[in-house]
Scaffold this motif. Structure first.
Motif: not given
Lengths: 199, 215
Positions: A32, A89-91, A93, A97-98
């Motif tokens: 991130a 915003t970074i997610d 998993s 990657i969202k």
């Protein structure tokens, strides 16, 4: 003793296998902090050389006789466009990657008034005499106009957003290429309030 | 003959070593353990070094590839300028000023970007060529005039004004240089964004240095 010996052999074989096969790619993974750094570097800095035009009809009147105020000012400005990283915003998993990507916006704006010289002014021969306060007023109006025009320039906003998206995508694709692990990207476009824009 | 002697020498040495081991009462298991340890000690560092070398080469080649195919190679700018027309007979007299707007494109040739790796300093050097103006398009609808000599305000002047503006934008060396500097800065920022996170992902204290070519 036999068991210890077998254990040593197994461990050795395992170590060799691990180091010879997966060592190079195991450490490369998306982060991130790097995605945020990319957004900061994706800033688009634009140089403007512009002409501000002041035109006031009947600036001087005497009975039926009137004169206009008409002159131009040549000036420079530098505008920075980019993504506000605090809104990104970074997610991340396991393999997905969202990214919540806000629209780029004007991050800073600077008009260089110190560079103005007598050669920066062009006055119409029929104009009333231009005073220093006229020049200051015209220059301030021009500054505000340019700021408004530039901050709403959809071409530049879209260019800066696309630039950030391209660089983020390129980074994730590079990680996929170098690590051998496929990462899927999910883009969520955010409005100025940080809410997802329905596509 | 010499080869035969050499083989005999090696054979003798091996025989005496085996005898020495026998005298030391070293078990077969201990010998095997020592052999395995030796394999681990030799193979693992060699394997790491090879992988490291392969990865470095792969990353350098990969960076070169993504730089050359990148889509953000041009820098566009809207330029507003004023060109001045002087009297042909008396060049000290001004006929008129004409303001214009133009789209100016600048950039670097990404095919010329060079990527090299300095293993000693752990630095990836990216050398970029000088930026240059690639195209200039004057927006003819933006032309506006301020006449000093009112007699010059006549029909058919537009063509002359266009030529004047085209010549003016080429002569504006200071602004052209500023634009070139901005295009170079933009290219450097983009290259940094393209390469730095990948280099940092290697996690071996590698760094990126982007330099302008001396030529």
């Amino acid at each position: 003793m036999k068991q210890i010996f077998a254990g040593v052999l197994c461990l050795a074989t395992l170590c060799i296998c691990l180091f010879t096969t997966g060592c190079s790619s195991a450490k490369i993974a998306p982060s991130a902090s790097q995605l945020k750094e990319i957004c900061e570097l994706a800033t688009l800095e634009c140089y403007y050389h512009n002409i501000a035009k002041a035109n006031e009809n009947d600036a001087q009147k005497f009975l039926f006789w009137s004169k206009d105020k008409h002159f131009w000012i040549e000036y420079d400005a530098v505008v920075k466009f980019g993504i506000d990283v605090s809104e990104l915003t970074i997610d991340i998993s396991r393999r997905k990657i969202k990214i919540g990507l806000p629209q780029a916006k004007m991050l800073s704006y600077k008009v260089d008034s110190e560079e103005l010289t007598q050669d920066s002014f062009f006055v119409d021969v029929d104009s009333v005499k231009i005073k220093a306060e006229d020049e200051v007023e015209a220059f301030n109006t021009a500054k505000k106009d340019l700021e408004q025009k530039v901050s709403n320039d959809q071409t530049l906003i879209s260019e800066a957003t696309q630039r950030a998206q391209y660089l983020l995508e390129n980074y994730i694709n590079s990680i996929t290429e170098l690590s051998g692990k496929k990462y899927a990207i999910e883009w969520v476009y955010l409005d100025s309030e940080g809410n997802p824009i329905k596509q | 003959m010499v080869f035969k002697k050499l083989l005999l020498g090696i054979g003798k040495k091996l025989h005496s070593t085996a005898k020495w081991i026998g005298r030391q009462k070293i078990s077969v298991k201990a010998l095997l353990c020592a052999a395995v340890s030796a394999v681990i000690l030799i193979c693992i560092p060699t394997s790491i070094a090879l992988n490291k070398h392969n990865l470095e080469t792969r990353v350098t080649t990969y960076l070169e590839k993504i730089i050359k195919i990148n889509e953000l190679s041009t820098y566009k700018m809207r330029y507003g300028g004023v060109a001045t027309s002087f009297d042909e007979k008396d060049p000290s007299k001004i006929d008129y000023h004409v303001s214009y707007e133009a789209d100016v494109y600048a950039g670097i040739d990404f095919e010329e970007v060079k990527v090299t790796l300095d293993k000693k300093t752990k630095t990836v050097h990216i050398t970029i060529p000088k930026a240059y103006i690639t195209d200039t398009i004057i927006d003819m609808s933006s032309l506006d005039s301020l006449f000093v000599d009112k007699k010059e305000n006549k029909s058919g002047i537009t063509e002359k004004q266009q030529e004047l503006c085209e010549a003016d934008i080429k002569l504006e060396k200071n602004h052209q240089q500023t634009l070139i500097d901005f295009a170079e800065k933009s290219a450097i920022n983009m290259l940094e964004a393209l390469t730095k996170p990948i280099i940092e992902s290697l996690g071996r204290n590698y760094s990126v240095k982007i330099e302008r070519s001396a030529n």
